[in-house]
Every structure is written in C-alpha cells, then in structure tokens.
Design an enzyme around this catalytic site. Sequence first.
Site: not given
Ligand code: NAI
Length: 465
Positions: A57, A182-183, A270, A272-273, A320, A444
């Site tokens: 952020k 990963g989007a 990115s 996933g985790r 979180a 408003h």
């Molecule tokens: P994510 O689960 O949000 O997104 C991972 C993306 O990668 C998915 O769209 C998936 O389809 C794609 N993917 C998976 N394997 C792939 C591959 N081999 N090739 C291409 N695409 C692939 O996970 P992300 O962004 O890594 O975040 C991890 C965690 O951290 C999430 O659970 C998220 O909720 C949390 N987080 C939350 C935030 C927030 O609340 N603003 C900010 C950052 C992270």
Amino acid sequence: MKSFDVVVIGGGPGGYIAAIRAAQLGLSVACVDEAKGADGKPALGGTCTNVGCIPSKALLQSSEHYEHAGHHFADHGIQVKGLALDLAQMLKRKDKIIKGSNDGVLYLFKKNKVAFFHGRASFSKPLEIKVNDETLTAKHVIIATGSNPRSLPGVEFDEKLILSNDGALAIAEVPKRLGVIGAGVIGLEMGSVWRRLGSDVTILEALPAFLGAADEQIAKEAAKAFAKQGLKIELGVKIAKVEKNKTVIIQYSVSDGSSKILECDRLIVSIGRTANTTGLNAETVGLKLERGFVAVDGDCRTNLPGVWAIGDVVRGPMLAHKAEEEGVAVAERIAGQKPHVNFNTIPWVIYTTPEIAWVGKTEQQVKSGGVEYRVGSFPFSANARARALGDTTGMVKFIAHAKTDEILGVHIIGPMASELIAEAVVAMEFRGSAEDIGMICHAHPSLSEAMKEAALAVDRRSLNI
Ligand code: NAI
C-alpha cells in the site's frame, strides 16, 4: 521452563491480535516469532507488515502520486516541471513504514503484557514449545504461522530476477520490461506499482476468465480500465518454460494452442501461496495436516486438544482481516466465551486504480444457486464527488433477494472502494436490506452517495440518473 495459559506461534495479524485479545481477557500469554528486520531486530507483523499489505500500500500510494503528478495534475491547472523519480527514497519511505509497524506491535505486546520470544518455535509435545534454548509450556497453543509464496515448478525465487512478493517490493531500479505470472491480487497490485513507475508490464494468467473470483460485470470493467492504463494481460496461458540469463525468457502457449515468448528484465511470480508449517515439527506430535494446511474445524480447533490454528495456515481466504477475526474468536473461546466469525461478510479488496472491493455473493453465484434476486447499480460518473475528484471510473452494484430485499452481495469498482465496502459489510452483518441503505442519509457530496443510489436502484428508485 516457562508456563503460560496461551502460547501463540507467529506474530502476524492473526497471531499478534490473538495474543493481545487473550491478554485482555486476563490470560498469561507468550508470542513467538522469528522474523528479523535488516537490523537483526524483531520484525513483528508477519507477511502483512513486512512483505505484504502494508509495504504494497505504501508503494501503491507513492506510485500513484507519481502518476498523478506526471499525467493528471495538468488537468487541475497544476504544471509540474522537472518531475523526477527518486526510487531509493520511495523504497526508504516504505521501509520506514514497515519498521514503524514492527515496533508498534512490540509496543502493543508490552502494553498488554504479552511475553515475546524472538526465534523459531517448534513443538516438542502438543502443549510444549521449544524456542532457542527455552521450553514454553501452555494450556493452549495457537498456530498462526501464515503462508509462503508458491513458486512455479522448477523456477525457484532468487529475488533478483525471479521475484516473489518480497522481491517485488524492493526492486532497486525500475525494470524496463516486467513480466508477471498470475493475474491475482499480488500480480495486479505490484504490476500497477511498476507500470506507474515506468515499466512495460505484461501479466500472464492461466485462467481463461479475468478475476474469476470477482463479479463478472466488475471484472469486465476492471479489464477495460487496466487495458486503458497499458497493463497488458494475457489470459488462458500455459507456461512451458522459464529461462533466466541476464533477462528472463518465458515460453508459453495461449488458448488457441499457439506458442509465444515473453522476454523481461524481472519476473514476478504471484500464483498463490502455500501454508507455512516449516520447522513446526507438526508430524512428530501428530498434528493433522490437510493438503499442506493445518486441519481445523469451524472453530479453529486442530485434532490435538488445546492446539488451535488460524489465518493463512488454515483453510479459507488468505487475508489479514480474516486471520484477525479468527485470532480474536479463538482467544475468546479459550476464555470460555462463544464468539462467531461470519465468513459470508469478509470483504475482499484489490488496491489497484480503480480499487475493487466486494462482500457477499457475486451475481453469477446467486444465479447458479437458483436464488431470485434483483440488481441495482450506480456509476461513479453520476456522482458529484467522484467528478470533483476527477475519478469517475467504475460503479457500485447491489445484489438483493427479490422477495426479502436482503443484501446478498455488494460489488464496487472505483475510487475508495476499499473504504466504501465497510458500509456494505455492516449492512450485511445486520442482515439489512437494500432499502435500509436507500433510506439512510449519506453526506453530500460524497462517494458514499453512490452506495445509497445503487441500493435505491434495486427498487428502480435512483435519484441522480
Ligand atoms: P491469487 O490467488 O490472488 O492469484 C493467483 C493467480 O495466479 C490466479 O489468478 C491463478 O489463476 C493464477 N495462476 C496460478 N497458477 C498459474 C500458472 N501456473 N500460470 C499462470 N497463472 C497462474 O494469489 P496471489 O496474487 O499470489 O496472492 C496470494 C495471496 O495473498 C492471496 O490469497 C491474496 O488474497 C493475498 N493478498 C491479498 C491482498 C489484498 O487483500 N489486497 C494483497 C496481496 C495478496
């Protein structure tokens, strides 16, 4: 040997909040965390504080200022000459914010008399923990060890060329070409930061649909907005090979079967985790794991009496605020109370521009569940405050039950969506109706009027459109 009512393993938002709540309830509490800052001192706050929510952020804010100064101030009649990026200062500011938050948690531990142990905890018995040369015994243990970034098979993070969320927050020079695999939330947020700072960003996503977890209409709006900003997103991608030399070369195929190549100077992965149970000695003491996660029931109890687990290391969204809610609830259960965590009202936020936030069900979920529903939406282009801000992208969308009018989901894309969603969470927690929001006086001019207008739109009663 030191004895406590509760030992919490992990000082992230789940663990430190659980420790504080347990201490507030009169229990003797210890928290163990191994994270170290650059100075070797404790870096409490977990992924969220050190390499997640907070630093991202900070950089999102700084990079947004830079983009505004470069591209939008002129609209306001402000001419900027000699605009320059001082990335080192931007990163320094982010690090200062992290350090402030780390120290803030230490301060809260002192204030609440939570004993802190700096080191890695491992179980020697279900209710006995080793940390450094000390042994802690407890009536209850709360595992809050969080998660680690998932790497692509055969492509290890080196945090120089191939970056996890950690390295993505500390690139010393703006990469000319940035690839992201990963989007999801991290890909979009970090892709946005570096695009604003000047990188040519390409995001490769495996799924055929963009932002599959979001409401489809909102996801479509988001895709349009990101494309307009120059964020390139390829869907339906299958990664074949990742090679690194001085640059990173990614070979991949797309849905029509054709092969493509992306060369970039840095690659963020990115995708996933995974739950972090490293070094816990979980198997030896018989702690049950399920697909790598610590297995828990709906109340966060593990299979071992007195051992609980919360946050990213258990099922559910890796957020979180979800971890915090579970932490408070477990502390209260230990103290004999009967708390409840409502998983249906956990908000989701993506801090891009426009911000995306939602709570409850998407329209596609409601439809496939066979529920009769009505939708009301309102665009920010018709909201006076958004026009004054110069930020009119997006909309608010309410989904309500057709008969009872109970709010089933609220979806926002647009300015301050992260703040606006709180009203919807409150309303849904109280099982409010769309009409309830429509009948409440909203200041408003304010962005929150778009919430009221979208709620009124459920009954086709919008006033300003
Ligand atoms: P994510 O689960 O949000 O997104 C991972 C993306 O990668 C998915 O769209 C998936 O389809 C794609 N993917 C998976 N394997 C792939 C591959 N081999 N090739 C291409 N695409 C692939 O996970 P992300 O962004 O890594 O975040 C991890 C965690 O951290 C999430 O659970 C998220 O909720 C949390 N987080 C939350 C935030 C927030 O609340 N603003 C900010 C950052 C992270």
